[in-house]
Design an enzyme around this catalytic site. Structure first.
Site, PDB file in Angstrom:
ATOM      1  N   ASN A  10      43.554  29.107  43.728  1.00  0.00           N
ATOM      2  CA  ASN A  10      42.517  30.112  43.949  1.00  0.00           C
ATOM      3  C   ASN A  10      41.161  29.419  43.784  1.00  0.00           C
ATOM      4  O   ASN A  10      40.748  29.121  42.673  1.00  0.00           O
ATOM      5  CB  ASN A  10      42.686  31.242  42.914  1.00  0.00           C
ATOM      6  N   TRP A  11      40.509  29.188  44.911  1.00  0.00           N
ATOM      7  CA  TRP A  11      39.246  28.433  44.856  1.00  0.00           C
ATOM      8  C   TRP A  11      38.088  29.248  44.289  1.00  0.00           C
ATOM      9  O   TRP A  11      37.042  28.704  43.988  1.00  0.00           O
ATOM     10  CB  TRP A  11      38.862  27.949  46.257  1.00  0.00           C
ATOM     11  N   LYS A  12      38.259  30.551  44.227  1.00  0.00           N
ATOM     12  CA  LYS A  12      37.156  31.440  43.817  1.00  0.00           C
ATOM     13  C   LYS A  12      35.909  31.141  44.667  1.00  0.00           C
ATOM     14  O   LYS A  12      36.049  30.740  45.821  1.00  0.00           O
ATOM     15  CB  LYS A  12      36.883  31.303  42.318  1.00  0.00           C
ATOM     16  N   HIS A 100      42.817  40.598  40.960  1.00  0.00           N
ATOM     17  CA  HIS A 100      42.388  39.543  40.040  1.00  0.00           C
ATOM     18  C   HIS A 100      41.455  40.167  38.998  1.00  0.00           C
ATOM     19  O   HIS A 100      40.632  41.023  39.318  1.00  0.00           O
ATOM     20  CB  HIS A 100      41.676  38.428  40.821  1.00  0.00           C
ATOM     21  N   GLU A 102      38.882  39.130  37.653  1.00  0.00           N
ATOM     22  CA  GLU A 102      37.446  39.001  37.948  1.00  0.00           C
ATOM     23  C   GLU A 102      36.993  40.127  38.871  1.00  0.00           C
ATOM     24  O   GLU A 102      35.879  40.644  38.746  1.00  0.00           O
ATOM     25  CB  GLU A 102      37.162  37.612  38.552  1.00  0.00           C
ATOM     26  N   GLU A 172      48.371  36.990  34.598  1.00  0.00           N
ATOM     27  CA  GLU A 172      47.240  36.168  34.177  1.00  0.00           C
ATOM     28  C   GLU A 172      46.553  36.794  32.958  1.00  0.00           C
ATOM     29  O   GLU A 172      45.698  37.690  33.119  1.00  0.00           O
ATOM     30  CB  GLU A 172      46.224  36.062  35.305  1.00  0.00           C
ATOM     31  N   GLY A 178      40.246  30.341  32.912  1.00  0.00           N
ATOM     32  CA  GLY A 178      39.021  29.538  32.875  1.00  0.00           C
ATOM     33  C   GLY A 178      38.589  29.119  31.488  1.00  0.00           C
ATOM     34  O   GLY A 178      37.480  28.628  31.299  1.00  0.00           O
ATOM     35  N   SER A 218      44.462  28.777  33.032  1.00  0.00           N
ATOM     36  CA  SER A 218      44.284  27.395  32.555  1.00  0.00           C
ATOM     37  C   SER A 218      45.523  26.527  32.753  1.00  0.00           C
ATOM     38  O   SER A 218      45.834  25.680  31.902  1.00  0.00           O
ATOM     39  CB  SER A 218      43.834  27.385  31.088  1.00  0.00           C
ATOM     40  N   GLY A 239      43.216  28.247  39.123  1.00  0.00           N
ATOM     41  CA  GLY A 239      41.803  28.226  39.498  1.00  0.00           C
ATOM     42  C   GLY A 239      41.246  26.815  39.388  1.00  0.00           C
ATOM     43  O   GLY A 239      41.352  26.005  40.313  1.00  0.00           O
TER      44      GLY A 239
HETATM   45  C1  PEP Z   1      42.617  32.193  38.194  1.00  0.00           C
HETATM   46  O1  PEP Z   1      41.483  32.304  38.603  1.00  0.00           O
HETATM   47  O2  PEP Z   1      43.467  32.909  38.696  1.00  0.00           O
HETATM   48  C2  PEP Z   1      42.900  31.237  37.143  1.00  0.00           C
HETATM   49  C3  PEP Z   1      44.055  31.286  36.564  1.00  0.00           C
HETATM   50  O3  PEP Z   1      41.913  30.339  36.807  1.00  0.00           O
HETATM   51  P1  PEP Z   1      42.076  29.041  35.840  1.00  0.00           P
HETATM   52  O4  PEP Z   1      43.271  28.292  36.313  1.00  0.00           O
HETATM   53  O5  PEP Z   1      40.797  28.279  36.040  1.00  0.00           O
HETATM   54  O6  PEP Z   1      42.244  29.559  34.463  1.00  0.00           O
END
Ligand code: PEP
Length: 256
Positions: A10-12, A100, A102, A172, A178, A218, A239
């Site tokens: 997931n590039w966000k 998600h 976010e 998640e 993050g 993470s 991410g």
């Molecule tokens: C995500 O955005 O779905 C995510 C898990 O991010 P990260 O791997 O950076 O924690």
């Protein structure tokens, strides 16, 4: 039950045109020598603006599939700034990430809206990656499983068993996204097992045995092997570590 693992990046809101090309070229180079039969299903979710280029770069590469990071469930109309499923289909997008944290937290997306998206995505023949997860406060209060039950039950409302079976869930924990602090693999496995039980109650054993449930939060090359060794964890939604070709390719290798 053999469920094909997934490694999804997931590039966000990252990567302009040049960066997106560099990253995709790096991934393509990194996976070129890997045996497709043994690879997980690899998915990248660029921003909308990078989708055309991503599609063009991977259109002859069956080892990678495209995902969008969001979609509007309406077919067309006065929805300024939004993108429809028809538009995503132009780029052979196969998956769409929905729910998600976010988007739930920063853009006020509700369980009902996420359910509308899931229904529209499946109706169009695409696959939703439905995210769920608890806050640190909910975990500390001991309400994680109840919260996930609610999110999952609402997300799957009105979805048939055959569509549920093809869908993907990403567990998640919000406190792990993050932050560099991954959820303990055994605990992630336990929680995903609870989500699978909810799916079994909503549908049946066939659906709960087939649906793929990822862990996200993470995930790094140093954590993936232990995470993939857990029987309930079918892969990762990643991410930060998906933004560098080397680490994303290491994650793919870690899932083989
Ligand atoms: C995500 O955005 O779905 C995510 C898990 O991010 P990260 O791997 O950076 O924690």
């Amino acid at each position: 039950m053999a469920r094909r693992p997934i490694i999804a990046g997931n590039w966000k809101m990252n990567n302009n045109k040049i960066e997106a090309k560099e990253l995709i070229d790096g991934i393509l180079y990194g996976i070129s020598s890997l045996d497709a039969e043994k690879m997980p299903e690899v998915i990248i979710a660029p921003t909308y603006t990078a989708l055309w280029q991503a599609y063009d770069l991977i259109k002859n590469e069956p080892k990678i599939a495209l995902s969008a990071q969001n979609v509007n469930p309406n077919p067309s109309g006065a929805y300024t700034g939004e993108v429809s499923l028809d538009m995503l289909a132009d780029f052979k997008v196969k998956f769409v990430i929905i729910g998600h944290s976010e988007r739930r937290q920063m853009f006020g997306e509700t369980d009902e809206f996420i359910n509308q998206k899931a229904l529209a995505i499946l109706n169009k023949g695409l696959i939703p990656i439905i995210c769920c997860g608890e806050t640190l406060e909910q975990r500390e209060q001991g309400v994680t499983d109840a919260h996930l039950r609610t999110q999952i039950t609402k997300a799957f409302e009105g979805i048939s068993a055959s569509d549920a079976k093809k869908s993907v869930i990403a567990y998640e924990p919000i406190w792990a996204i993050g932050t560099g602090k991954s959820c303990d693999a055994a605990e992630a496995n336990r929680t995903i097992g609870e989500i699978r039980k909810v799916i079994k109650e909503l549908y049946n054993e066939e659906v709960s045995d087939n649906i793929r449930i990822l862990y996200g939060g993470s995930v790094k090359p140093s954590t993936i092997v232990e995470q993939m060794a857990q029987p309930e964890i079918d892969g990762g939604l990643i991410g930060g570590a998906s933004l560098k070709a080397d680490s994303f390719v290491d994650l793919i290798k870690g899932a083989m």
